[in-house]
Design a protein around this motif. Structure first.
Motif, PDB file in Angstrom:
ATOM      1  N   SER A   1       0.851  -1.195   0.000  1.00 56.38           N
ATOM      2  CA  SER A   1       0.000   0.000   0.000  1.00 56.38           C
ATOM      3  C   SER A   1       0.886   1.243   0.000  1.00 56.38           C
ATOM      4  N   CYS A   2       0.377   2.295  -0.633  1.00 58.91           N
ATOM      5  CA  CYS A   2       1.173   3.508  -0.800  1.00 58.91           C
ATOM      6  C   CYS A   2       0.294   4.732  -0.605  1.00 58.91           C
ATOM      7  N   ALA A   3       0.851   5.752   0.040  1.00 55.28           N
ATOM      8  CA  ALA A   3       0.184   7.050   0.152  1.00 55.28           C
ATOM      9  C   ALA A   3       0.948   8.037  -0.713  1.00 55.28           C
ATOM     10  N   VAL A   4       0.232   8.802  -1.530  1.00 52.95           N
ATOM     11  CA  VAL A   4       0.871   9.847  -2.318  1.00 52.95           C
ATOM     12  C   VAL A   4       0.492  11.190  -1.713  1.00 52.95           C
ATOM     13  N   VAL A   5       1.497  12.028  -1.477  1.00 53.51           N
ATOM     14  CA  VAL A   5       1.265  13.345  -0.882  1.00 53.51           C
ATOM     15  C   VAL A   5       2.006  14.396  -1.705  1.00 53.51           C
ATOM     16  N   THR A   6       1.565  15.617  -1.575  1.00 52.49           N
ATOM     17  CA  THR A   6       2.266  16.744  -2.182  1.00 52.49           C
ATOM     18  C   THR A   6       2.876  17.575  -1.058  1.00 52.49           C
ATOM     19  N   ASP A   7       3.599  18.631  -1.408  1.00 53.00           N
ATOM     20  CA  ASP A   7       4.229  19.447  -0.369  1.00 53.00           C
ATOM     21  C   ASP A   7       3.202  20.080   0.558  1.00 53.00           C
ATOM     22  N   ALA A   8       2.043  20.438  -0.005  1.00 54.23           N
ATOM     23  CA  ALA A   8       0.995  21.073   0.794  1.00 54.23           C
ATOM     24  C   ALA A   8      -0.334  20.924   0.063  1.00 54.23           C
ATOM     25  N   GLY A   9      -1.355  20.531   0.801  1.00 51.88           N
ATOM     26  CA  GLY A   9      -2.683  20.454   0.212  1.00 51.88           C
ATOM     27  C   GLY A   9      -3.021  19.097  -0.355  1.00 51.88           C
ATOM     28  N   MET A  10      -4.003  19.093  -1.245  1.00 49.90           N
ATOM     29  CA  MET A  10      -4.496  17.851  -1.839  1.00 49.90           C
ATOM     30  C   MET A  10      -3.662  17.504  -3.055  1.00 49.90           C
ATOM     31  N   PRO A  11      -3.039  16.323  -3.066  1.00 51.90           N
ATOM     32  CA  PRO A  11      -2.215  15.952  -4.214  1.00 51.90           C
ATOM     33  C   PRO A  11      -3.063  15.611  -5.436  1.00 51.90           C
ATOM     34  N   CYS A  12      -2.385  15.498  -6.570  1.00 52.64           N
ATOM     35  CA  CYS A  12      -3.002  15.053  -7.830  1.00 52.64           C
ATOM     36  C   CYS A  12      -3.909  16.096  -8.456  1.00 52.64           C
ATOM     37  N   ILE A  13      -3.794  17.366  -8.021  1.00 52.51           N
ATOM     38  CA  ILE A  13      -4.468  18.488  -8.679  1.00 52.51           C
ATOM     39  C   ILE A  13      -3.370  19.491  -9.010  1.00 52.51           C
ATOM     40  N   SER A  14      -3.150  19.763 -10.304  1.00 52.77           N
ATOM     41  CA  SER A  14      -1.990  20.570 -10.716  1.00 52.77           C
ATOM     42  C   SER A  14      -0.736  19.965 -10.119  1.00 52.77           C
ATOM     43  N   ASP A  15      -0.598  18.640 -10.252  1.00 51.18           N
ATOM     44  CA  ASP A  15       0.411  17.914  -9.496  1.00 51.18           C
ATOM     45  C   ASP A  15       0.725  16.616 -10.255  1.00 51.18           C
ATOM     46  N   PRO A  16       1.989  16.173 -10.250  1.00 49.02           N
ATOM     47  CA  PRO A  16       2.356  14.961 -10.991  1.00 49.02           C
ATOM     48  C   PRO A  16       1.664  13.695 -10.508  1.00 49.02           C
ATOM     49  N   GLY A  17       1.129  13.709  -9.285  1.00 48.13           N
ATOM     50  CA  GLY A  17       0.405  12.551  -8.784  1.00 48.13           C
ATOM     51  C   GLY A  17      -0.786  12.184  -9.642  1.00 48.13           C
ATOM     52  N   GLU A  18      -1.249  13.131 -10.438  1.00 47.05           N
ATOM     53  CA  GLU A  18      -2.371  12.894 -11.343  1.00 47.05           C
ATOM     54  C   GLU A  18      -2.077  11.721 -12.285  1.00 47.05           C
ATOM     55  N   ASP A  19      -0.838  11.663 -12.787  1.00 49.24           N
ATOM     56  CA  ASP A  19      -0.457  10.580 -13.701  1.00 49.24           C
ATOM     57  C   ASP A  19      -0.460   9.232 -12.993  1.00 49.24           C
ATOM     58  N   LEU A  20      -0.023   9.231 -11.739  1.00 53.20           N
ATOM     59  CA  LEU A  20       0.008   7.984 -10.974  1.00 53.20           C
ATOM     60  C   LEU A  20      -1.405   7.451 -10.742  1.00 53.20           C
ATOM     61  N   VAL A  21      -2.327   8.339 -10.426  1.00 51.87           N
ATOM     62  CA  VAL A  21      -3.719   7.933 -10.237  1.00 51.87           C
ATOM     63  C   VAL A  21      -4.288   7.354 -11.527  1.00 51.87           C
ATOM     64  N   ARG A  22      -4.013   8.017 -12.651  1.00 51.71           N
ATOM     65  CA  ARG A  22      -4.510   7.536 -13.940  1.00 51.71           C
ATOM     66  C   ARG A  22      -3.982   6.138 -14.245  1.00 51.71           C
ATOM     67  N   MET A  23      -2.688   5.920 -13.979  1.00 49.88           N
ATOM     68  CA  MET A  23      -2.099   4.608 -14.231  1.00 49.88           C
ATOM     69  C   MET A  23      -2.752   3.535 -13.378  1.00 49.88           C
ATOM     70  N   CYS A  24      -3.019   3.868 -12.120  1.00 47.33           N
ATOM     71  CA  CYS A  24      -3.674   2.904 -11.225  1.00 47.33           C
ATOM     72  C   CYS A  24      -5.086   2.593 -11.701  1.00 47.33           C
ATOM     73  N   ARG A  25      -5.819   3.620 -12.097  1.00 45.39           N
ATOM     74  CA  ARG A  25      -7.178   3.412 -12.593  1.00 45.39           C
ATOM     75  C   ARG A  25      -7.167   2.532 -13.839  1.00 45.39           C
ATOM     76  N   ASP A  26      -6.206   2.765 -14.733  1.00 40.51           N
ATOM     77  CA  ASP A  26      -6.112   1.976 -15.962  1.00 40.51           C
ATOM     78  C   ASP A  26      -5.845   0.506 -15.672  1.00 40.51           C
ATOM     79  N   LEU A  27      -5.137   0.237 -14.564  1.00 46.15           N
ATOM     80  CA  LEU A  27      -4.759  -1.133 -14.211  1.00 46.15           C
ATOM     81  C   LEU A  27      -5.662  -1.737 -13.133  1.00 46.15           C
ATOM     82  N   ASP A  28      -6.755  -1.034 -12.810  1.00 52.23           N
ATOM     83  CA  ASP A  28      -7.711  -1.503 -11.788  1.00 52.23           C
ATOM     84  C   ASP A  28      -7.079  -1.677 -10.409  1.00 52.23           C
TER      85      ASP A  28
END
Length: 274
Positions: free
Chosen positions: A77-104
């Protein structure tokens, strides 16, 4: 069985804003992906959390993403965080989420503070309908194209900006938006939090004598009756073209851009400048 990716919101300034759930998840996951591990380790140390950290940012090589995905597929299990605030919005974590969704691979949100929503709540400008525009490009052509594209949007517009680019951004907004109301939110939730509601022209004057400091969220009034397209004169167009050339834009491109904004013929602008 696949592990799970947790998208965890962290404080945007005040450490007391972290949730009980966020602390628990960060304590339980196998590893944490962080935009800047030096920033995240301070947060973890404050809450006495000891977990392996993996640097994950916009310049990370593809093999870093592949490694994260492989570990998730192997049951970690993994937690993705940004320097401050909610990650994956205007943030590279967006790509990681997309990859996970694509792979279920399961993805779960652990909500936390976001600077844009915080600014919208305290800015004093109507924000029941707003468009989040993130950071403007540092490339002049893309920057001007972005501002032009949203100039007639009736939604309140929310931007992020760094202190060293603030003055230029305000000047560019005045050119493309006209003299609208703006709320300049600085260092939200921190000791030196400041929310200044003013106009673009007044803000430019203010920062001529006051150096920008801290991180900014800019909440700009949307286009309306008072912000509809104005009737530009040739003088207006020539002035805009000159200002663009002073920013390093080629004369022909500056005339073309000024013509696009003002509706004045490009050749007329060019002739007036020669």
């Amino acid at each position: 069985m696949s592990g799970k990716l947790y998208v965890v919101g962290t404080p945007i300034g005040n450490l007391e804003d972290i949730t009980y759930r966020a602390v628990r998840i960060l304590s339980e996951v196998d590893f944490i992906c962080a935009e800047d591990t030096r920033v995240t380790v301070k947060l973890l140390n404050h809450f006495e959390i000891k977990k392996p950290l993996l640097s994950y940012h916009e310049h990370s090589a593809a093999h870093v993403s592949d490694n994260i995905i492989e570990r998730l597929q192997n049951g970690e299990s993994c937690a993705v965080v940004t320097d401050a605030g909610m990650p994956c919005i205007s943030d590279p974590g967006e790509d990681l989420v997309r990859m996970c969704r694509d792979l279920d691979i399961p993805v779960e949100a652990v909500p936390g503070p976001t600077a844009m929503a915080t600014a919208a709540a305290v800015c004093g400008i109507p924000a029941s309908r707003f468009a989040f525009e993130g950071f403007l490009s540092v490339t002049k052509k893309q920057r001007f194209a972005h501002l032009k594209a949203v100039a007639q949007d009736t939604h309140t517009l929310i931007f992020y900006e760094a202190p060293h680019k603030l003055r230029t951004t305000l000047e560019d907004m005045l050119k493309y938006f006209g003299d609208r109301r703006i709320s300049i939110c600085r260092e939200l939730t921190k000791i030196h939090e400041e929310v200044m509601r003013t106009t673009l022209s007044e803000a430019i004057s203010y920062y001529e004598t006051n150096s920008p400091r801290g991180e900014y969220v800019l909440v700009v009034e949307g286009a309306g009756e008072d912000n509809s397209e104005k009737d530009y004169t040739l003088e207006d167009a020539v002035k805009l073209a000159k200002e663009l050339t002073e920013k390093g834009i080629k004369l022909t491109d500056a005339c073309k851009e000024a013509a696009s904004v003002t509706g004045i013929k490009k050749n007329d602008i060019y002739s007036a400048l020669m």
